[in-house]
Design a protein around this motif. Structure first.
Motif, PDB file in Angstrom:
ATOM      1  N   GLN A 164       0.832  -1.203   0.000  1.00 16.76           N
ATOM      2  CA  GLN A 164       0.000   0.000   0.000  1.00 16.76           C
ATOM      3  C   GLN A 164       0.871   1.260   0.000  1.00 16.76           C
ATOM      4  OE1 GLN A 164      -2.054   0.681   3.709  1.00 16.76           O
ATOM      5  NE2 GLN A 164      -3.776   1.697   2.711  1.00 16.76           N
ATOM      6  N   ARG A 165       1.920   1.245   0.830  1.00 14.43           N
ATOM      7  CA  ARG A 165       2.820   2.410   0.895  1.00 14.43           C
ATOM      8  C   ARG A 165       3.493   2.656  -0.457  1.00 14.43           C
ATOM      9  NH1 ARG A 165       3.482   1.064   6.376  1.00 14.43           N
ATOM     10  NH2 ARG A 165       4.869  -0.683   6.007  1.00 14.43           N
ATOM     11  N   ARG A 166       3.728   1.574  -1.185  1.00 18.04           N
ATOM     12  CA  ARG A 166       4.422   1.702  -2.481  1.00 18.04           C
ATOM     13  C   ARG A 166       3.463   1.875  -3.652  1.00 18.04           C
ATOM     14  NH1 ARG A 166      10.294   0.053  -2.030  1.00 18.04           N
ATOM     15  NH2 ARG A 166      10.432  -0.579   0.122  1.00 18.04           N
ATOM     16  N   GLY A 167       2.169   1.913  -3.383  1.00 17.88           N
ATOM     17  CA  GLY A 167       1.203   2.096  -4.467  1.00 17.88           C
ATOM     18  C   GLY A 167       0.965   0.848  -5.299  1.00 17.88           C
ATOM     19  N   ILE A 168       1.296  -0.321  -4.752  1.00 14.25           N
ATOM     20  CA  ILE A 168       1.094  -1.587  -5.482  1.00 14.25           C
ATOM     21  C   ILE A 168      -0.228  -2.206  -5.027  1.00 14.25           C
ATOM     22  CG2 ILE A 168       1.999  -3.935  -5.840  1.00 14.25           C
ATOM     23  CD1 ILE A 168       4.824  -2.729  -5.275  1.00 14.25           C
ATOM     24  N   PRO A 169      -1.177  -2.401  -5.945  1.00 10.34           N
ATOM     25  CA  PRO A 169      -2.485  -2.922  -5.528  1.00 10.34           C
ATOM     26  C   PRO A 169      -2.414  -4.375  -5.037  1.00 10.34           C
ATOM     27  CG  PRO A 169      -2.368  -2.736  -7.927  1.00 10.34           C
ATOM     28  CD  PRO A 169      -1.112  -2.123  -7.388  1.00 10.34           C
ATOM     29  N   THR A 170      -3.303  -4.711  -4.129  1.00 13.52           N
ATOM     30  CA  THR A 170      -3.294  -6.057  -3.536  1.00 13.52           C
ATOM     31  C   THR A 170      -4.684  -6.687  -3.595  1.00 13.52           C
ATOM     32  OG1 THR A 170      -3.628  -5.017  -1.377  1.00 13.52           O
ATOM     33  CG2 THR A 170      -1.376  -5.685  -1.927  1.00 13.52           C
ATOM     34  N   ILE A 171      -4.670  -8.000  -3.708  1.00  9.32           N
ATOM     35  CA  ILE A 171      -5.892  -8.807  -3.621  1.00  9.32           C
ATOM     36  C   ILE A 171      -5.666  -9.819  -2.499  1.00  9.32           C
ATOM     37  CG2 ILE A 171      -7.228 -10.628  -4.781  1.00  9.32           C
ATOM     38  CD1 ILE A 171      -7.885  -8.119  -6.189  1.00  9.32           C
ATOM     39  N   VAL A 172      -6.653 -10.007  -1.656  1.00  5.48           N
ATOM     40  CA  VAL A 172      -6.535 -11.001  -0.582  1.00  5.48           C
ATOM     41  C   VAL A 172      -7.401 -12.219  -0.904  1.00  5.48           C
ATOM     42  CG1 VAL A 172      -7.230 -11.469   1.816  1.00  5.48           C
ATOM     43  CG2 VAL A 172      -5.823  -9.477   1.286  1.00  5.48           C
ATOM     44  N   TRP A 173      -6.815 -13.386  -0.755  1.00  4.86           N
ATOM     45  CA  TRP A 173      -7.566 -14.649  -0.859  1.00  4.86           C
ATOM     46  C   TRP A 173      -7.992 -15.019   0.566  1.00  4.86           C
ATOM     47  CZ3 TRP A 173      -8.159 -17.986  -5.304  1.00  4.86           C
ATOM     48  CH2 TRP A 173      -7.595 -17.475  -6.476  1.00  4.86           C
ATOM     49  N   LEU A 174      -9.253 -14.886   0.849  1.00  9.84           N
ATOM     50  CA  LEU A 174      -9.778 -15.225   2.185  1.00  9.84           C
ATOM     51  C   LEU A 174     -10.310 -16.659   2.106  1.00  9.84           C
ATOM     52  CD1 LEU A 174     -10.691 -14.437   5.059  1.00  9.84           C
ATOM     53  CD2 LEU A 174     -12.645 -13.279   4.049  1.00  9.84           C
ATOM     54  N   THR A 175      -9.407 -17.559   1.871  1.00 12.03           N
ATOM     55  CA  THR A 175      -9.820 -18.932   1.600  1.00 12.03           C
ATOM     56  C   THR A 175      -8.650 -19.899   1.807  1.00 12.03           C
ATOM     57  OG1 THR A 175     -10.620 -20.405  -0.152  1.00 12.03           O
ATOM     58  CG2 THR A 175      -9.372 -18.507  -0.890  1.00 12.03           C
ATOM     59  N   PRO A 176      -8.885 -21.101   2.312  1.00 14.44           N
ATOM     60  CA  PRO A 176     -10.197 -21.627   2.679  1.00 14.44           C
ATOM     61  C   PRO A 176     -10.599 -21.221   4.103  1.00 14.44           C
ATOM     62  CG  PRO A 176      -8.536 -23.304   3.022  1.00 14.44           C
ATOM     63  CD  PRO A 176      -7.808 -22.104   2.478  1.00 14.44           C
TER      64      PRO A 176
END
Ligand code: SF4
Length: 290
Positions: A164-176
């Motif tokens: 986030q600080r570096r401006g790189i987007p993230t996706i979280v896998w809330l699984t399993p």
């Protein structure tokens, strides 16, 4: 580990490209689907197969591609296992992706990804980089049982914040989400709060549950016997031999996921997240730094 010369490295599906530099995984997650029999491993899962010619194959493939695209990696085995620190194949492949100005959607559970943050930033500047992190279990002790050989959720949240600080987007896998283990409102709520705090772009979940198939099921049940005596019986009574094992709390947990994501403008439909990770627009707007 053992070394092989692979025939190819890039696979194409659904408009995106994918690659796996390693085969097998040493993180030891008790629920790992990748160890299922259908993947036809001819070696023990922890005896990592190293595609030693991956960088050469990747470079040749990117050279011959007319159109730039996003390259996904990490779906079948983590690109940042211990052996990567010694071998550096993931890093070499990232350098090639940067040099040829392709996009990257990379998935890991390991904080070793921070070693390559300079490259991730450059790829994001030249094309697009999405970092995908799996978060399942907020409680450290429980996390160390479920995912024993990799850094815990708190540390993974630090990775998200660094991105986030570096401006790189993230996706979280809330699984399993494992029935009767981490399928509580408290656990999912704490993870969602952390995602909001870290400004993640989207969260992937397929209905708050677990899938099990041959190979994976036996390994999982052995781990249940070791760490949660009596739970295997409950699983068998509740689910028999089903492939899908939804949590009894899935409705409530999905409602919570939707509510938090809508309120905070985060993607929560898997297809939306996958589309986002496959899109490489001509002019890519990077996230604002804060
Ligand atoms: S990180 Fe992924 S591939 Fe590795 S053991 Fe865990 S679930 Fe399996």
């Amino acid at each position: 580990m053992h070394f092989v010369d692979a025939k190819g490295i890039l696979t194409t599906s659904g408009g995106g490209c994918g690659m796996n530099i390693y085969r097998g995984c040493t993180h030891g997650c008790i629920y790992c689907d990748s160890r299922s029999k259908c993947y036809q491993f001819t070696h023990p899962f922890e005896d990592i197969e190293v595609k030693q010619n991956a960088p050469q194959l990747l470079e040749a493939a990117l050279k011959s591609k007319r159109k730039k695209c996003m390259i996904g990696t990490g779906s079948m085995s983590d690109p940042y296992m211990h052996c990567e620190m010694e071998l550096g194949l993931t890093r070499r492949c990232l350098e090639i992706i940067r040099d040829y100005e392709f996009g990257l959607a990379i998935q890991t559970k390991s904080d070793r990804i921070l070693r390559d943050i300079d490259l991730l930033e450059e790829i994001n500047r030249k094309a697009k980089c999405v970092v995908q992190i799996t978060l399942t279990t907020f409680d450290d002790e429980l996390c160390s049982i479920l995912e024993p050989n990799v850094c815990n959720t708190k540390r993974r949240i630090e990775i998200l914040k660094e991105m986030q600080r570096r401006g790189i987007p993230t996706i979280v896998w809330l699984t399993p989400i494992l029935p009767f283990i981490n399928d509580t409102r408290e656990n999912v709520g704490q993870i969602l709060d952390a995602c909001v705090d870290a400004g993640v772009k989207g969260i992937i979940d397929f209905g708050m549950g677990l899938t099990l198939r041959e190979g994976d099921r036996e390994y999982y049940y052995e781990a249940l016997d070791r760490h949660f005596p009596g739970l295997k019986k409950k699983y068998i009574e509740s689910y028999g031999n089903s492939y899908e094992l939804p949590s009894p709390n899935s409705k409530e947990l999905m409602a919570l996921l939707r509510k938090v994501c809508r309120k905070n403008d985060m993607l929560y439909k898997p297809d939306d997240c996958f589309n986002y990770m496959r899109e490489l627009p001509e002019k890519y707007e990077q996230m604002s730094l804060f």
